[in-house]
Scaffold this motif. Structure first.
Motif, PDB file in Angstrom:
ATOM      1  N   PRO A   1       0.840  -1.201   0.000  1.00  0.00           N
ATOM      2  CA  PRO A   1       0.000   0.000   0.000  1.00  0.00           C
ATOM      3  C   PRO A   1       0.873   1.248   0.000  1.00  0.00           C
ATOM      4  O   PRO A   1       2.012   1.218   0.485  1.00  0.00           O
TER       5      PRO A   1
ATOM      6  N   CYS B   1      -0.660   6.010   3.382  1.00  0.00           N
ATOM      7  CA  CYS B   1      -1.911   5.466   3.935  1.00  0.00           C
ATOM      8  C   CYS B   1      -1.778   5.105   5.417  1.00  0.00           C
ATOM      9  O   CYS B   1      -2.776   5.009   6.125  1.00  0.00           O
TER      10      CYS B   1
ATOM     11  N   CYS C   1      -5.825   3.704  -0.561  1.00  0.00           N
ATOM     12  CA  CYS C   1      -5.739   3.167   0.801  1.00  0.00           C
ATOM     13  C   CYS C   1      -6.823   2.116   1.049  1.00  0.00           C
ATOM     14  O   CYS C   1      -6.623   1.166   1.810  1.00  0.00           O
TER      15      CYS C   1
ATOM     16  N   TRP D   1      -6.322  -1.310  -1.495  1.00  0.00           N
ATOM     17  CA  TRP D   1      -5.386  -2.351  -1.069  1.00  0.00           C
ATOM     18  C   TRP D   1      -6.127  -3.570  -0.561  1.00  0.00           C
ATOM     19  O   TRP D   1      -7.102  -3.481   0.173  1.00  0.00           O
TER      20      TRP D   1
ATOM     21  N   CYS E   1      -2.088  -4.431  -4.469  1.00  0.00           N
ATOM     22  CA  CYS E   1      -2.393  -3.058  -4.911  1.00  0.00           C
ATOM     23  C   CYS E   1      -2.330  -2.940  -6.426  1.00  0.00           C
ATOM     24  O   CYS E   1      -2.101  -1.850  -6.959  1.00  0.00           O
TER      25      CYS E   1
ATOM     26  N   CYS F   1      -4.494  -0.426  -7.771  1.00  0.00           N
ATOM     27  CA  CYS F   1      -4.252   0.924  -7.249  1.00  0.00           C
ATOM     28  C   CYS F   1      -3.708   1.850  -8.333  1.00  0.00           C
ATOM     29  O   CYS F   1      -3.020   1.416  -9.258  1.00  0.00           O
TER      30      CYS F   1
END
Length: 267
Positions: A171, A175, A199, A202, A210, A213
């Protein structure tokens, strides 16, 4: 003088032929690099440049050795177009990769990269539905995150984590998630340190982590940007050689024409 010019252009075309083969081989090597096994975007430009250079070099080699003026005319015309394309592509690459710095964390060997750090064109070219689905699927298939160092938190931060591992396998640092091991982090009792979608994106599921992400997408863009900057250097080197070869080719063509006129004058 004609023999010298034709011999020189033949030798230079052998050199450019070697460069063309090297460019093609280099583009294939990018596909097997351990840092970026799923990034193919550099393959096409290098293959195109290498292929075009190979065809032009062979034409120039035949034209100079056989002293065929029409073939040299065609060779110089295509070479001129290649020079223009190389200049345009080099300038374009510098422009689209001019943005993007990322945030490095001192003494931790990892960094946070955000999509806003990169040009809009680069984002649209790479982070679109088709390309990103392929990259994401590949990252899972090659078990990218298995390469991240496991152990205690102290051991984790002692190792240099590449941007792609940092962005896709852990992450984002801002975060504030709590470290359990390299690929397992838990949400703090309070809310994440920053209200960022990554955040909550994840996941401790090992096939997800992630990869969805924005930080993972940004890390992929970071690698692509670095490779395209390398491509700029390669293009500049090729451009210098091609311009020199073009100049010698013009001399060879002129000498061929002068030799032909003198020969007709003696007849």
């Amino acid at each position: 003088m004609a023999r010298v010019s034709n011999g020189m252009i033949a030798a230079l075309n052998i050199l450019t032929l070697v460069m063309a083969i090297s460019a093609i081989g280099y583009s294939l090597w990018f596909n097997v690099k351990p840092e970026n096994p799923c990034q193919k975007v550099l393959k096409t430009p290098l293959l195109v440049v290498g292929g075009a250079l190979m065809v032009v070099s062979l034409a120039g080699l035949v034209g100079s050795c056989c002293r065929i003026s029409i073939l040299l005319w065609m060779y110089l015309f295509v070479l001129f177009l290649l020079i223009i394309c190389l200049i345009c592509f080099t300038v374009f690459t510098i422009i689209v990769t001019n943005k993007g710095v990322g945030i490095a964390l001192s003494r931790r060997g990892v960094g946070d990269h955000r999509l806003g750090d990169y040009s809009g064109w680069l984002q649209k070219y790479v982070i679109n539905a088709q390309n990103w689905d392929e990259i994401k699927s590949c990252l899972v298939d090659v078990k990218l995150c298995a390469n991240i160092h496991a152990g205690k938190v102290e051991d984790f931060y002692k190792h240099n984590v590449s941007p792609i591992l940092s962005g896709c396998c852990k992450p984002p640092s801002y975060c504030g998630l709590e470290f359990k091991n390299a690929t397992y982090w838990t949400m703090p009792k309070t809310d994440p340190g920053v209200p960022d979608p990554d955040c909550k994106t994840w996941s401790n599921v090992q096939k997800e982590l992630c990869i969805e992400c924005d930080s993972c997408k940004a890390a992929v863009l970071y690698n692509i940007k670095r490779e395209w900057r390398l491509l700029v250097l390669i293009n500049i080197c090729i451009l210098v050689v091609v311009v020199f070869v073009y100049s010698v080719g013009c001399c060879a063509l002129r000498n061929n024409r002068n030799g032909y006129v003198k020969h007709r004058g003696h007849v």
